[in-house]
Design a protein around this motif. Structure first.
Motif, PDB file in Angstrom:
ATOM      1  N   PHE A  29       0.816  -1.218   0.000  1.00  0.00           N
ATOM      2  CA  PHE A  29       0.000   0.000   0.000  1.00  0.00           C
ATOM      3  C   PHE A  29       0.845   1.261   0.000  1.00  0.00           C
ATOM      4  O   PHE A  29       0.560   2.207  -0.747  1.00  0.00           O
ATOM      5  N   ASN A  74      -1.212   4.251   6.326  1.00  0.00           N
ATOM      6  CA  ASN A  74      -0.437   3.184   5.689  1.00  0.00           C
ATOM      7  C   ASN A  74      -0.301   1.956   6.579  1.00  0.00           C
ATOM      8  O   ASN A  74      -0.123   0.845   6.077  1.00  0.00           O
ATOM      9  N   ASP A  77      -3.415   0.128   5.632  1.00  0.00           N
ATOM     10  CA  ASP A  77      -3.703  -0.012   4.197  1.00  0.00           C
ATOM     11  C   ASP A  77      -5.028   0.639   3.825  1.00  0.00           C
ATOM     12  O   ASP A  77      -5.779   0.111   2.987  1.00  0.00           O
ATOM     13  N   ALA A  98      -5.717   2.953  -7.149  1.00  0.00           N
ATOM     14  CA  ALA A  98      -4.299   2.973  -6.803  1.00  0.00           C
ATOM     15  C   ALA A  98      -3.462   3.196  -8.050  1.00  0.00           C
ATOM     16  O   ALA A  98      -3.795   2.689  -9.135  1.00  0.00           O
TER      17      ALA A  98
END
Length: 125
Positions: A29, A74, A77, A98
């Protein structure tokens, strides 16, 4: 297999708030820029807000500036979009996506590689 799953949409009155969430799996991620996009019926999908891997760089569409805030965690994720002072024009399917790299000058669909299924946001007047 990369999966990107958005949630948190719903029906809200004008002036209200919603917080969208997105969880990504199957990728590292914090190596990816993330973005929120939306598509209203009969319209093209448009970028709302994008954020780089660290969260320190963000991009907002003019329609989102001052009302929406993008963030990411983060460690979990997860990507978020806090939406305040919602307007009927914000009604759309909202998607998270993403990308391998972040562009500070734009937030556009061709730059993004992995897409989720969307979550519906409906703002009543």
């Amino acid at each position: 297999q990369v999966q990107v799953v958005a949630s948190g949409g719903g029906l809200v009155q004008a002036g209200g708030s919603l917080r969208l969430s997105c969880i990504a799996s199957g990728l590292t991620f914090d190596n990816y820029a993330m973005g929120w996009f939306r598509q209203a019926p009969g319209k093209k999908r448009e970028g709302v807000s994008c954020i780089n891997w660290s969260g320190l760089n963000t991009y907002y569409a003019d329609s989102a500036k001052g009302r929406f805030t993008v963030s990411r965690d983060n460690a979990k994720d997860r990507l978020y979009l806090q939406m305040n002072n919602l307007k009927p024009d914000d009604t759309a399917m909202y998607y998270c996506a993403a990308a391998a790299s972040f562009r500070a000058d734009r937030c556009e669909t061709p730059d993004y590689d992995y897409w989720g299924q969307g979550t519906q946001v409906t703002v009543s007047s």
